[in-house]
Design an enzyme around this catalytic site. Structure first.
Site, PDB file in Angstrom:
ATOM      1  N   GLU A 421     -74.848  63.410  52.163  1.00 19.94           N
ATOM      2  CA  GLU A 421     -76.066  64.143  53.148  1.00 19.94           C
ATOM      3  C   GLU A 421     -77.206  62.444  52.809  1.00 19.94           C
ATOM      4  OE1 GLU A 421     -76.430  67.679  53.125  1.00 19.94           O
ATOM      5  OE2 GLU A 421     -74.436  68.340  53.399  1.00 19.94           O
TER       6      GLU A 421
HETATM    7  C1  BMA Z   1     -75.349  71.221  51.427  1.00 22.48           C
HETATM    8  C2  BMA Z   1     -75.463  70.922  50.002  1.00 22.48           C
HETATM    9  C3  BMA Z   1     -76.362  70.627  49.212  1.00 22.48           C
HETATM   10  C4  BMA Z   1     -77.374  72.718  49.572  1.00 22.48           C
HETATM   11  C5  BMA Z   1     -75.693  73.349  50.384  1.00 22.48           C
HETATM   12  C6  BMA Z   1     -76.097  74.599  50.960  1.00 22.48           C
HETATM   13  O1  BMA Z   1     -74.998  69.952  52.348  1.00 22.48           O
HETATM   14  O2  BMA Z   1     -75.533  69.334  50.323  1.00 22.48           O
HETATM   15  O3  BMA Z   1     -76.690  69.835  49.349  1.00 22.48           O
HETATM   16  O4  BMA Z   1     -77.198  73.282  48.849  1.00 22.48           O
HETATM   17  O5  BMA Z   1     -75.589  72.586  51.685  1.00 22.48           O
HETATM   18  O6  BMA Z   1     -77.494  74.167  51.778  1.00 22.48           O
END
Ligand code: BMA
Length: 818
Positions: A421
């Site tokens: 991300e």
């Molecule tokens: C995603 C993951 C984490 C996060 C999760 C929940 O985007 O990559 O960074 O803990 O969401 O929000």
């Protein structure tokens, strides 16, 4: 090659403290303080805060070790540190021999000039990981997630140790992996790279070996390939220097397959370097003969994203893996094996190592090889902006090379992914778009890392970010191209039904939170804390507003729970239903969508989170559901208003030839209308088998007391069954199921027979003792009996069937409200 391990007994102290305490290596400051009884468990109530204070200080670790002449007189003498966490100064006998800044790197330090005969003293000073990033951040602010201590993108340390939306802020420090001293004259094996070329019924295994400093010495290299059945093929090379290429041709190879598609056959490659007839160095690798490609090509919907294993496009089923413990010293092969085994039990064939943690130990990949889980491996970058300063660039470059070389031979390695991300954050999180930092992004994730993978592991696919479409900041959220992280259900508070609006090519993240098991909550709370809005429950909920979100979704679906325990249970049902809703939809659209990895598999401490297995390894309802919705052959029902379509998804290599019986029933299970159908579903395909229209029967009133049950028979026995309602569960008129259970002793196990006298959903069995039920959270129609097995290995040997019966509690949806 001689090696002296420096693991084991060390001494540790706060640099300003007076007293040394016993330390165990590999380990950490927090682990040693705990073992010495100097701090309380940081996972209990709000003790996390005290851990933060500890990480504000610097610490010394020291020990002595003896070296004799034989060891010292060799040409090379190295200190090998497999993991130092993180900012450290290493001294030997008073001389600074290294400064380190990256927990993900392997450090080999020349100690020849400083090592002495007899007693040597090693002293490592670890600098506060909080102070370090705070100073850096003050000079050059870098953006990251707001759940973590500000400034964490400056340091090469598992991001989540600084806190995450499921993790505590406990940035521990110390010697977290093995440490040893090595000595040798010549013939060290510097590098082994094993590659494969597959042709019809034949695999060429190519082993490239690099051995150092062998000029003018009598040197040999022996490379041995042992097949899974024990056949040995050895090749010898004389006068070795530099790169050597050794090749084996394997006819009728036994291929390695991911879980569900065949055996996990492993061959062994032994490499031995001999100098003057003596073994000077040796390395052993387990490899699997297989091809894994990622097909990422334009097609009628956009651009595919599918894993092709040994020539077959397979639907990937799995979840995202985070560090198993915030205190890294508490992790172990045994613990990881239980977790990997749980994945296999739930029919996973893939696991994604998320980029905000650390590169797991070798045993993690060994287990994935042995159990058949394809590893999606992120490089350790997540949700942040990084700056390529000279130092940062050099250290991440080396980190990537170290880890690619360490992991590349594993059969399970399926993909290298640049980050989690980061491209998504740049485009969609409203962060300032500073040009230099955007250029650094492209350099690191679209130039350097793919170059490193190309050079050191050219057979493994590289993907620049997850999620991503084309890279280069081009619409990373595009649902039709590349992989997607879909969070509108949960973070965006959309209903579960929203999953059905998308036909992602590969959904590598989507998730839904729940509370962990009551026993787990009891481990970190006092009775007075057991209210989800209490300070302590909120301390163990790191995603702001999440408890409110759980309540929101609850209000949409279930009756208001009568007590805390019922709320915990209902939160797990919501989570299980949500994820099932998405996965079944994507599996029905197999071909267009080719993968689902839910967020998240596990926890690193006891907490409310998206995990399907909690910190203590207890399965939430979701993990039991996963076992069913990831079954190789999936029966699923797509209900829509007063209609329902029956689908069968066949993720096996064999044709499915089955029968599906369906019946529309009243809440007391009286049949209103029923039918059956025979279905043939081709290998690796999904099929809509039947559309049912109940418009004539389902009046508004009848929608509230009528359900559909479908059962699939394969070879005349029941393979799976499922029920659907035509209204939200909160409005369904459930009758008292009058659940009863009977327990029989079967020698190695107890057989628990559960009977319902009226139709009910989500029957949960729990026991005061720690018991693992073969099935849980299942539905039964009136009069049906379900047999559940509980293996006795984890139970008290003297427990009788009657005593176990007394120990079990059973409930269902009917019992959540008064
Ligand atoms: C995603 C993951 C984490 C996060 C999760 C929940 O985007 O990559 O960074 O803990 O969401 O929000």
């Amino acid at each position: 090659m001689n090696e002296i391990s420096l693991n084991g007994f060390w001494k540790m102290k706060d640099v300003n403290g007076t007293e040394w305490i016993e330390a165990s290596v590999p380990g950490s400051v927090m682990n040693d303080l705990l073992n010495n009884g100097l701090i309380d468990d940081p996972f209990y109530r709000d003790n996390e805060d005290q851990a933060y204070e500890i990480a504000l200080k610097d610490y010394y670790f020291t020990r002595t070790f003896d070296l004799n002449d034989q060891f010292l007189n060799r040409q090379n003498l190295l200190l090998k540190c497999v993991g130092l966490d993180t900012i450290a100064e290493v001294k030997l006998n008073g001389h600074v021999i290294a400064n380190t800044d990256n927990m993900h790197r392997l450090y080999e330090i020349d100690i020849k000039p400083y090592a002495i005969k007899g007693r040597n003293e090693i002293l490592i000073r670890f600098y506060s990981p909080i102070k370090y990033i705070t100073e850096k951040q003050n000079k050059r602010p870098l953006v990251g997630v707001n759940h973590a201590v500000e400034g964490y993108p400056h340091i090469r340390k598992a991001h989540s140790m600084y806190g995450w939306d499921w993790g505590p802020k406990i940035p521990d420090l110390g010697i977290w992996r093995d440490i040893s001293v090595l000595s040798w004259d010549s013939g060290r094996i510097d590098n082994v790279h094993i590659t494969q070329v597959h042709t019809d019924d034949q695999v060429e295994v190519n082993v490239r070996v690099e051995v150092s400093q062998l000029a003018d010495v009598d040197s040999h290299l022996h490379v041995k390939l042992t097949s899974p059945s024990g056949e040995i093929n050895t090749k010898k090379v004389t006068s070795v220097e530099g790169n050597q290429f050794i090749s084996f041709t394997v006819s009728n190879p036994k291929l390695w397959w991911p879980n569900g598609y065949g055996d996990q056959a492993l061959y062994q490659v032994d490499v031995e370097s001999l100098v003057g007839g003596e073994v000077s160095d040796e390395k052993v690798y387990k490899i699997g003969l297989r091809t894994i490609e990622v097909k990422n090509e334009p097609d009628e919907w956009g651009k595919s994203f599918e894993f092709v294993v040994n020539g077959h496009a397979l639907f990937m089923m799995g979840a995202n893996y985070i560090p198993e413990d915030n205190i890294l010293a508490r992790t172990s092969k045994e613990r990881t094996e239980v977790l990997i085994h749980d994945c296999v039990e739930a029919n996973f064939n893939m696991i994604r190592v998320w980029g905000g943690g650390y590169y797991p130990d070798d045993y993690f990949y060994d287990l994935c090889d042995a159990y058949g889980l394809i590893v999606w491996q992120d490089f350790m970058f997540a949700c942040s902006i990084y700056e390529l300063t000279e130092n940062f660039e050099a250290t991440v470059y080396q980190e990537a090379i170290d880890n690619v070389k360490r992991i590349r031979h594993h059969a399970s390695l399926g993909i290298w992914c640049g980050n989690n991300e980061v491209e998504e954050a740049w485009e969609n999180w409203g962060w300032p778009k500073e040009r230099k930092l955007r250029e650094d992004y492209i350099k690191l994730f679209e130039n350097y890392l793919p170059e490193i993978v190309k050079e050191h592991d050219p057979k493994t696919f590289y993907w620049s970010s997850s999620p991503s479409s084309e890279g280069g900041f081009v619409d990373p959220r595009n649902p039709d191209v590349g992989d997607v992280h879909y969070w509108d259900v949960w973070h965006g508070q959309k209903p579960f039904t929203d999953y059905r609006n998308f036909y992602f090519r590969f959904c590598s993240e989507f998730g839904f939170q729940s509370f962990p098991a009551l026993k787990t909550i009891e481990s970190y709370t006092e009775p007075k804390d057991r209210n989800i809005f209490s300070r302590i429950m909120e301390k163990h909920q790191k995603n702001e507003d999440a408890n409110g979100k759980i309540l929101y979704y609850l209000s949409e679906n279930f009756l208001y729970p009568k007590d805390f325990d019922s709320l915990v249970y209902t939160s797990q049902l919501l989570q299980a239903e949500a994820i099932k809703y998405g996965v079944e939809h994507w599996r029905r659209n197999r071909g267009r969508c080719m993968g689902s990895l839910y967020w998240q598999l596990n926890d690193c401490w006891p907490v409310a989170s998206w995990s399907s297995i909690d910190y203590y390894g207890r399965w939430k309802a979701l993990h039991y559901f996963t076992k069913k919705f990831y079954a190789p052959i999936l029966l699923s029902v797509e209900e829509e208003g007063k209609c329902a379509a029956i689908h069968v998804t066949n993720d096996t290599f064999k044709q499915v030839n089955g029968e599906v019986k369906w019946k529309l029933c009243s809440n007391n299970s009286e049949v209103i209308v029923e039918g059956s159908l025979s279905t043939i579903v081709d290998p690796l395909s999904a099929k809509k088998c039947k559309e049912l229209d109940f418009t004539d029967i389902l009046t508004e009133e009848r929608m509230r007391d009528t359900y559909l049950e479908c059962t699939m028979y394969l070879n005349d026995s029941i393979y799976s069954s499922t029920t659907v309602l035509f209204t939200k569960p909160k409005h369904f008129e459930f009758l008292d199921p009058k659940l009863s259970i009977d327990v029989k002793d079967q020698g190695d196990s107890f057989e628990v027979a559960v009977k319902a006298n009226n139709f009910t959903k989500y029957i949960e069995l729990s026991a005061d003792v720690e018991a693992k039920f073969s099935d849980n959270y299942f539905d039964l129609s009136s009069g049906d009996v379900r047999q559940i097995t509980v293996l006795k290995d984890s139970l008290d040997k003297n427990l009788s069937a009657d005593q176990f019966r007394e120990n079990i509690t059973v409930r269902s949806i009917y019992h959540i409200a008064d």
